[in-house]
Design a protein around this motif. Structure first.
Motif, PDB file in Angstrom:
ATOM      1  N   LYS A 141     -15.415  36.221  27.107  1.00 41.93           N
ATOM      2  CA  LYS A 141     -15.025  35.060  26.415  1.00 41.93           C
ATOM      3  C   LYS A 141     -14.293  33.981  26.547  1.00 41.93           C
ATOM      4  N   TYR A 172      -8.463  41.368  23.949  1.00 36.95           N
ATOM      5  CA  TYR A 172      -7.735  41.750  22.834  1.00 36.95           C
ATOM      6  C   TYR A 172      -8.264  43.466  22.169  1.00 36.95           C
ATOM      7  N   MET A 207      -0.992  34.264  16.050  1.00 40.83           N
ATOM      8  CA  MET A 207      -1.087  34.763  16.483  1.00 40.83           C
ATOM      9  C   MET A 207      -0.441  33.252  17.643  1.00 40.83           C
ATOM     10  N   GLU A 209       2.031  31.012  20.067  1.00 40.41           N
ATOM     11  CA  GLU A 209       2.132  30.988  20.902  1.00 40.41           C
ATOM     12  C   GLU A 209       3.548  29.705  21.107  1.00 40.41           C
ATOM     13  N   ARG A 216      -4.074  24.684  31.704  1.00 44.09           N
ATOM     14  CA  ARG A 216      -5.326  24.629  31.332  1.00 44.09           C
ATOM     15  C   ARG A 216      -6.114  23.039  30.610  1.00 44.09           C
ATOM     16  N   ASP A 228     -10.917  29.365  21.472  1.00 45.44           N
ATOM     17  CA  ASP A 228     -10.312  30.488  22.021  1.00 45.44           C
ATOM     18  C   ASP A 228      -9.766  31.617  21.531  1.00 45.44           C
ATOM     19  N   VAL A 229      -9.327  31.265  20.413  1.00 44.07           N
ATOM     20  CA  VAL A 229      -8.855  32.700  19.708  1.00 44.07           C
ATOM     21  C   VAL A 229      -9.320  33.138  18.237  1.00 44.07           C
ATOM     22  N   HIS A 233     -10.621  36.923  19.286  1.00 42.89           N
ATOM     23  CA  HIS A 233      -8.880  37.515  19.075  1.00 42.89           C
ATOM     24  C   HIS A 233      -8.770  38.235  17.567  1.00 42.89           C
ATOM     25  N   LYS A 319      -0.860  26.627  19.766  1.00 42.17           N
ATOM     26  CA  LYS A 319       0.182  26.800  21.210  1.00 42.17           C
ATOM     27  C   LYS A 319       1.574  26.090  20.650  1.00 42.17           C
TER      28      LYS A 319
HETATM   29  C1  BG6 Z   1      -6.984  34.190  25.543  1.00 37.74           C
HETATM   30  C2  BG6 Z   1      -6.413  32.827  25.831  1.00 37.74           C
HETATM   31  O1  BG6 Z   1      -7.789  34.068  25.701  1.00 37.74           O
HETATM   32  O2  BG6 Z   1      -5.874  34.810  25.014  1.00 37.74           O
HETATM   33  C3  BG6 Z   1      -5.520  32.009  25.972  1.00 37.74           C
HETATM   34  O3  BG6 Z   1      -7.886  31.772  26.866  1.00 37.74           O
HETATM   35  C4  BG6 Z   1      -4.344  32.991  25.133  1.00 37.74           C
HETATM   36  O4  BG6 Z   1      -5.374  30.833  25.425  1.00 37.74           O
HETATM   37  C5  BG6 Z   1      -4.592  34.611  25.369  1.00 37.74           C
HETATM   38  O5  BG6 Z   1      -3.707  32.694  25.530  1.00 37.74           O
HETATM   39  C6  BG6 Z   1      -3.718  35.171  24.561  1.00 37.74           C
HETATM   40  O6  BG6 Z   1      -3.136  36.553  25.254  1.00 37.74           O
HETATM   41  P1  BG6 Z   1      -2.466  37.412  24.829  1.00 37.74           P
HETATM   42  O7  BG6 Z   1      -2.798  38.345  25.436  1.00 37.74           O
HETATM   43  O8  BG6 Z   1      -0.625  37.011  25.992  1.00 37.74           O
HETATM   44  O9  BG6 Z   1      -1.791  37.836  23.361  1.00 37.74           O
END
Ligand code: BG6
Length: 468
Positions: A141, A172, A207, A209, A216, A228-229, A233, A319
């Motif tokens: 993805k 995910y 979600m 972070e 990146r 991205d998510v 996800h 983020k």
């Molecule tokens: C990725 C995104 O698909 O998932 C990232 O490109 C993100 O930006 C990551 O940080 C998060 O994955 P996880 O498994 O750490 O929740």
């Protein structure tokens, strides 16, 4: 035509010198070797001037970085299987060398860890040397950048691979805690009678972070948080929470139900979408000084189905937020009469089920219990299960997905129709971009995200702690 493909007998990694191989694929392959599950040769392809021994050193370093230690006898098993074909993807000779390496292989798997722009070139060359006939592909993805480009990408892939031979990774779907949403809902009979608009007030998926784009920047500039998510996800998580029971656990039965619920989602309304950017993002390497790319998004999603009409689904991703935390919170309606309250204590909270989907995965029920003392009054308590403790060690998402694809098991991969439906849902965010609001690093995003919720509020990770 059988539904399930035979087990693959070789894994070809395009982009073996890249970031994904370093961070995710080598550590997963190592763990597969550790469990004696690595039963196929792995051929990397990249333009690199690397030979097998440079590749082995690189793989060793990647595994060491990810795990902190390496068992040499396990690594030897992996190295024995691992070789490289050095060459340009535009050069037919690269693919002739690859075909020679794969002589005798009947069911190769091609992992395209390369920019989507290169997919058609690689697929054409593979076809020219007869490798697409029984081959399958794994792609990452985001699949496309919007609905039209996703349709085009599918068209390119379908020229050489039928849908059953395309494995679209949304990692995910490989997480045990995400898959648990399905099992928790449909293997426990107490939930189904209450799992609807009559009893559920809202659903939130967060979600968060703690870190920023971490080197990146250039990739992120082109993508942003929604691509991205959210498109992948988050909409997968919402689908699992909202879908109807599938006929059985067959890959297509599960994916049919996911598509049905995605079809019931309204395209997001840009006036119910808050986009944010953390202060300092514009100074990240690879980021434009006047970038309006979102690193945060909060939105209100509506599902027009009998089960969910009127129930708000809120999604929040970002983020550089206060903490790293992924969870889905299902909030129930309050009881029709609040008998056990008095003026001295705050109103009890409504019941919640919190599905913790990140590192600290598990489930917590937020309930009311009698407050000690003379009064008949309540207080919040949390009934909490930690999966690490209750279920023991589980496999990492990439490890499961790699093994699934080699095995021809499609259940944990995204099907073309659901990917396109998910793009349809988020498409208005690109067609009518909403303003960007700035937020401080370490915060919970812009203030405007709270206004989105009206009389609801965002659940924070700390809420649960205060209930225990
Ligand atoms: C990725 C995104 O698909 O998932 C990232 O490109 C993100 O930006 C990551 O940080 C998060 O994955 P996880 O498994 O750490 O929740």
């Amino acid at each position: 035509m059988p539904n399930r493909l035979p087990r693959s007998d070789a894994l070809v990694l395009f982009g073996i010198t890249g970031d994904l191989a370093k961070k995710k694929l080598f550590p997963s392959l190592y763990r597969m070797a550790e469990r004696d599950q690595l039963d196929v040769p792995i051929v990397g392809v990249a333009r690199s001037t690397w030979d097998d021994s440079v590749l082995h050193d690189h793989a060793r370093q990647a595994i060491l970085t990810a795990r902190g230690a390496i068992d040499e006898s396990v690594f030897a098993k992996l190295a024995k299987q691992l070789c490289i074909v050095d060459g340009d993807y535009n050069d037919a000779a690269t693919f002739e060398r690859l075909a020679a390496k794969l002589e005798g292989i009947r069911w190769p798997t091609f992992y395209l860890a390369i920019p989507p722009l290169m997919f058609s070139v690689v697929a054409e060359h593979l076809a020219a040397v007869g490798l697409t006939q029984n081959g399958r592909v794994i792609v990452e993805k985001p699949f496309g950048r919007d609905l039209p480009s996703a349709i085009e990408l599918d068209r390119i892939l379908h020229e050489h691979f039928d849908e059953r031979r395309i494995f679209r990774i949304d990692h995910y779907l490989g997480k045990e805690a995400v898959e648990n949403l399905l099992v928790f809902r449909f293997a426990n009979s107490f939930l189904e009678p209450v799992w609807n608009r009559n009893n559920i007030a809202s659903v939130q998926v967060t979600m968060a972070e703690e870190f920023g784009v971490e080197g990146r920047g250039a990739f992120y500039e082109d993508v942003g948080a929604i691509r991205d998510v959210v498109q992948n996800h988050m909409l997968q998580v919402v689908s699992l929470l909202a879908m109807e029971p599938p006929l059985d656990k067959d890959a297509d039965a599960l994916r049919d139900e996911k598509v049905r619920v995605l079809k019931a989602m309204r395209p997001i309304d840009p006036s119910h979408l808050v986009r944010g950017q953390y202060v300092g993002y514009r100074e990240e390497p690879g980021v434009a000084p006047d970038s309006t790319v979102e690193t945060f998004a909060a939105l209100h999603l509506r599902i027009d189905s009998w089960r969910w009409a009127g129930v708000p689904f809120y999604i929040r991703v970002g983020k550089a937020l206060a903490t790293t935390w992924t969870e889905a919170v299902v909030e129930f309606r309050a009881p029709p009469r609040m008998m056990f309250t008095d003026d001295a204590v705050p109103q009890p909270h409504a019941n919640t089920i919190r599905f913790r989907l990140g590192k600290d995965d598990g489930v917590t029920l937020g309930v009311q219990a009698k407050r000690p003392g003379r009064e008949l009054a309540t207080r919040d308590v949390a009934m909490r299960v930690d999966f690490d403790h209750a279920l023991g060690a589980r496999q990492d998402a990439y490890e499961r997905l790699l093994d699934d694809a080699l095995d021809g098991e499609a259940r944990r991969f995204a099907r073309s129709d659901s990917v396109q439906q998910a793009w349809r849902v988020v498409q208005p965010a690109f067609d009518q971009p909403s303003p960007i609001y700035f937020y401080e690093r370490g915060s919970w995003g812009p203030e405007e995200a709270s206004e989105l919720l009206g009389h609801h509020h965002w659940h924070q990770p700390g809420d649960e702690q205060s209930q225990i």
